[in-house]
Write a protein that holds these residues in place. Structure first.
Motif, PDB file in Angstrom:
ATOM      1  N   CYS A  12       0.833  -1.211   0.000  1.00 24.77           N
ATOM      2  CA  CYS A  12       0.000   0.000   0.000  1.00 24.77           C
ATOM      3  C   CYS A  12       0.864   1.256   0.000  1.00 24.77           C
ATOM      4  O   CYS A  12       0.530   2.259  -0.647  1.00 24.77           O
ATOM      5  CB  CYS A  12      -0.921   0.010   1.217  1.00 24.77           C
ATOM      6  SG  CYS A  12      -2.265  -1.201   1.155  1.00 24.77           S
ATOM      7  N   THR A  13       1.981   1.209   0.732  1.00 25.55           N
ATOM      8  CA  THR A  13       2.894   2.348   0.780  1.00 25.55           C
ATOM      9  C   THR A  13       3.481   2.626  -0.597  1.00 25.55           C
ATOM     10  O   THR A  13       3.558   3.778  -1.042  1.00 25.55           O
ATOM     11  CB  THR A  13       4.030   2.088   1.784  1.00 25.55           C
ATOM     12  OG1 THR A  13       3.474   1.821   3.075  1.00 25.55           O
ATOM     13  CG2 THR A  13       4.963   3.295   1.877  1.00 25.55           C
ATOM     14  N   LEU A  14       3.894   1.566  -1.290  1.00 21.40           N
ATOM     15  CA  LEU A  14       4.461   1.732  -2.620  1.00 21.40           C
ATOM     16  C   LEU A  14       3.426   2.294  -3.593  1.00 21.40           C
ATOM     17  O   LEU A  14       3.738   3.131  -4.446  1.00 21.40           O
ATOM     18  CB  LEU A  14       4.996   0.395  -3.137  1.00 21.40           C
ATOM     19  CG  LEU A  14       6.191  -0.189  -2.372  1.00 21.40           C
ATOM     20  CD1 LEU A  14       6.554  -1.558  -2.929  1.00 21.40           C
ATOM     21  CD2 LEU A  14       7.384   0.751  -2.445  1.00 21.40           C
ATOM     22  N   ILE A  15       2.192   1.828  -3.462  1.00 21.45           N
ATOM     23  CA  ILE A  15       1.121   2.314  -4.339  1.00 21.45           C
ATOM     24  C   ILE A  15       0.865   3.799  -4.095  1.00 21.45           C
ATOM     25  O   ILE A  15       0.764   4.599  -5.028  1.00 21.45           O
ATOM     26  CB  ILE A  15      -0.173   1.508  -4.098  1.00 21.45           C
ATOM     27  CG1 ILE A  15       0.026   0.052  -4.518  1.00 21.45           C
ATOM     28  CG2 ILE A  15      -1.343   2.129  -4.855  1.00 21.45           C
ATOM     29  CD1 ILE A  15      -1.088  -0.855  -4.038  1.00 21.45           C
ATOM     30  N   ALA A  16       0.757   4.179  -2.814  1.00 28.05           N
ATOM     31  CA  ALA A  16       0.468   5.570  -2.470  1.00 28.05           C
ATOM     32  C   ALA A  16       1.611   6.500  -2.877  1.00 28.05           C
ATOM     33  O   ALA A  16       1.380   7.650  -3.261  1.00 28.05           O
ATOM     34  CB  ALA A  16       0.193   5.692  -0.978  1.00 28.05           C
ATOM     35  N   ALA A  17       2.851   5.983  -2.790  1.00 27.64           N
ATOM     36  CA  ALA A  17       4.017   6.822  -3.104  1.00 27.64           C
ATOM     37  C   ALA A  17       4.158   7.079  -4.595  1.00 27.64           C
ATOM     38  O   ALA A  17       4.817   8.053  -4.992  1.00 27.64           O
ATOM     39  CB  ALA A  17       5.284   6.168  -2.568  1.00 27.64           C
ATOM     40  N   ALA A  18       3.562   6.222  -5.417  1.00 27.32           N
ATOM     41  CA  ALA A  18       3.654   6.420  -6.866  1.00 27.32           C
ATOM     42  C   ALA A  18       2.831   7.650  -7.255  1.00 27.32           C
ATOM     43  O   ALA A  18       1.638   7.716  -6.953  1.00 27.32           O
ATOM     44  CB  ALA A  18       3.138   5.184  -7.603  1.00 27.32           C
ATOM     45  N   PRO A  19       3.446   8.646  -7.899  1.00 27.89           N
ATOM     46  CA  PRO A  19       2.699   9.853  -8.272  1.00 27.89           C
ATOM     47  C   PRO A  19       1.607   9.552  -9.281  1.00 27.89           C
ATOM     48  O   PRO A  19       1.776   8.716 -10.167  1.00 27.89           O
ATOM     49  CB  PRO A  19       3.786  10.770  -8.866  1.00 27.89           C
ATOM     50  CG  PRO A  19       4.849   9.830  -9.339  1.00 27.89           C
ATOM     51  CD  PRO A  19       4.839   8.680  -8.385  1.00 27.89           C
ATOM     52  N   GLY A  20       0.482  10.215  -9.129  1.00 27.01           N
ATOM     53  CA  GLY A  20      -0.643  10.010 -10.032  1.00 27.01           C
ATOM     54  C   GLY A  20      -1.608  11.173  -9.941  1.00 27.01           C
ATOM     55  O   GLY A  20      -1.374  12.130  -9.191  1.00 27.01           O
ATOM     56  N   VAL A  24      -1.837  14.687  -7.321  1.00 22.26           N
ATOM     57  CA  VAL A  24      -1.849  16.064  -7.813  1.00 22.26           C
ATOM     58  C   VAL A  24      -3.092  16.799  -7.312  1.00 22.26           C
ATOM     59  O   VAL A  24      -3.016  17.946  -6.853  1.00 22.26           O
ATOM     60  CB  VAL A  24      -1.798  16.094  -9.349  1.00 22.26           C
ATOM     61  CG1 VAL A  24      -1.899  17.529  -9.864  1.00 22.26           C
ATOM     62  CG2 VAL A  24      -0.513  15.448  -9.851  1.00 22.26           C
ATOM     63  N   LEU A  25      -4.237  16.135  -7.378  1.00 15.30           N
ATOM     64  CA  LEU A  25      -5.492  16.763  -6.947  1.00 15.30           C
ATOM     65  C   LEU A  25      -5.472  17.056  -5.452  1.00 15.30           C
ATOM     66  O   LEU A  25      -5.926  18.118  -5.010  1.00 15.30           O
ATOM     67  CB  LEU A  25      -6.676  15.860  -7.297  1.00 15.30           C
ATOM     68  CG  LEU A  25      -8.052  16.509  -7.119  1.00 15.30           C
ATOM     69  CD1 LEU A  25      -8.287  17.555  -8.202  1.00 15.30           C
ATOM     70  CD2 LEU A  25      -9.159  15.457  -7.170  1.00 15.30           C
ATOM     71  N   ILE A  26      -4.948  16.128  -4.650  1.00 16.16           N
ATOM     72  CA  ILE A  26      -4.884  16.323  -3.203  1.00 16.16           C
ATOM     73  C   ILE A  26      -4.010  17.524  -2.857  1.00 16.16           C
ATOM     74  O   ILE A  26      -4.386  18.368  -2.038  1.00 16.16           O
ATOM     75  CB  ILE A  26      -4.361  15.048  -2.512  1.00 16.16           C
ATOM     76  CG1 ILE A  26      -5.415  13.948  -2.568  1.00 16.16           C
ATOM     77  CG2 ILE A  26      -3.976  15.331  -1.055  1.00 16.16           C
ATOM     78  CD1 ILE A  26      -4.904  12.573  -2.181  1.00 16.16           C
ATOM     79  N   ILE A  27      -2.849  17.625  -3.494  1.00 24.08           N
ATOM     80  CA  ILE A  27      -1.963  18.754  -3.234  1.00 24.08           C
ATOM     81  C   ILE A  27      -2.617  20.056  -3.677  1.00 24.08           C
ATOM     82  O   ILE A  27      -2.557  21.076  -2.975  1.00 24.08           O
ATOM     83  CB  ILE A  27      -0.616  18.555  -3.953  1.00 24.08           C
ATOM     84  CG1 ILE A  27       0.139  17.367  -3.337  1.00 24.08           C
ATOM     85  CG2 ILE A  27       0.233  19.818  -3.869  1.00 24.08           C
ATOM     86  CD1 ILE A  27       1.423  17.006  -4.051  1.00 24.08           C
TER      87      ILE A  27
END
Length: 218
Positions: A12-20, A24-27
């Motif tokens: 899950c950490t690796l998935i979340a760390a991958a930019p997508g 971008v929307l959250i930031i």
């Protein structure tokens, strides 16, 4: 089960760390404040949980097996991404117009706020995060291929996958909340309209590019 859970959280950490696009929307929405950022995170993770449930019931298999269904969702997702991107770029352009050409740091510029702060922006941020996730067919297919790998041998598949989907969503809430926290810690810098406008332009361009990529790829 403990070793499976540890491996699952690592994945899950690796998935979340991958930019997508969700990152971008959250930031982008975090620029409006913690509430808008957190509501975007909650919307995105609601979408994650929904796809997890759909995968648990095997319905995403239909999407993976049907080229027509996948392409419909792919084009829909591309339109959503480009729409978010264009909206962000228009917001940045409108902020520049309202800035009136003042030098950075002036009173007029500090009054410019291209990020959404209007009443109800929390609801809009939640809806944006949810729509972004649900419009991404890759999220659906990924949930179908990801969750079953972590169902322990002999465990009931449906309830275990539902639990894993919930753990996945809750874990990512914590992970992406760090993004919101980091943006809030940089409030002094990001509150300057010229900096925020540049970030809006970059995030809008990235969302448009991701949308175009989703539209043209198979």
């Amino acid at each position: 089960m403990l070793s499976t859970l540890i491996a699952f959280l690592g994945a899950c950490t690796l998935i979340a760390a991958a930019p997508g696009p969700s990152t971008v929307l959250i930031i982008r929405h975090s620029l409006a404040g913690k509430r808008a950022g957190l509501m975007t995170v909650l919307g995105n993770e609601t979408g994650i949980f929904i796809w997890g449930l759909v995968a648990a019931f095997g319905l995403t298999g239909l999407l993976a097996a049907s080229e027509v269904a996948y392409n419909v969702m792919r084009i829909t997702g591309a339109v959503v991404l480009v729409g978010f991107g264009v909206q962000t770029l228009r917001s940045a352009r409108r902020a520049k117009r309202e800035g009136g050409g003042e030098e950075p740091g002036t009173e007029a510029e500090e009054a410019v706020d291209p990020a959404p702060r209007a009443p109800g922006s929390g609801r809009r941020s939640y809806r944006a995060g949810l729509v972004m996730n649900l419009a991404n067919p890759k999220a659906a297919v990924f949930a179908l291929s990801f969750l079953p790998q972590f169902v322990p041998s002999g465990a009931p598949k449906l309830p275990t996958m539902v639990v894993l989907a919930a753990v996945w969503a809750v874990y990512e809430i914590g992970y992406y909340s760090l993004y919101v926290w980091c943006v809030s810690r940089m409030k002094g810098l990001l509150s300057r309209a010229v900096v925020r406008r540049r970030m809006e332009q970059v995030s809008g361009g990235v969302l448009v590019a991701l949308g175009v990529r989703m539209a043209v790829e198979g």
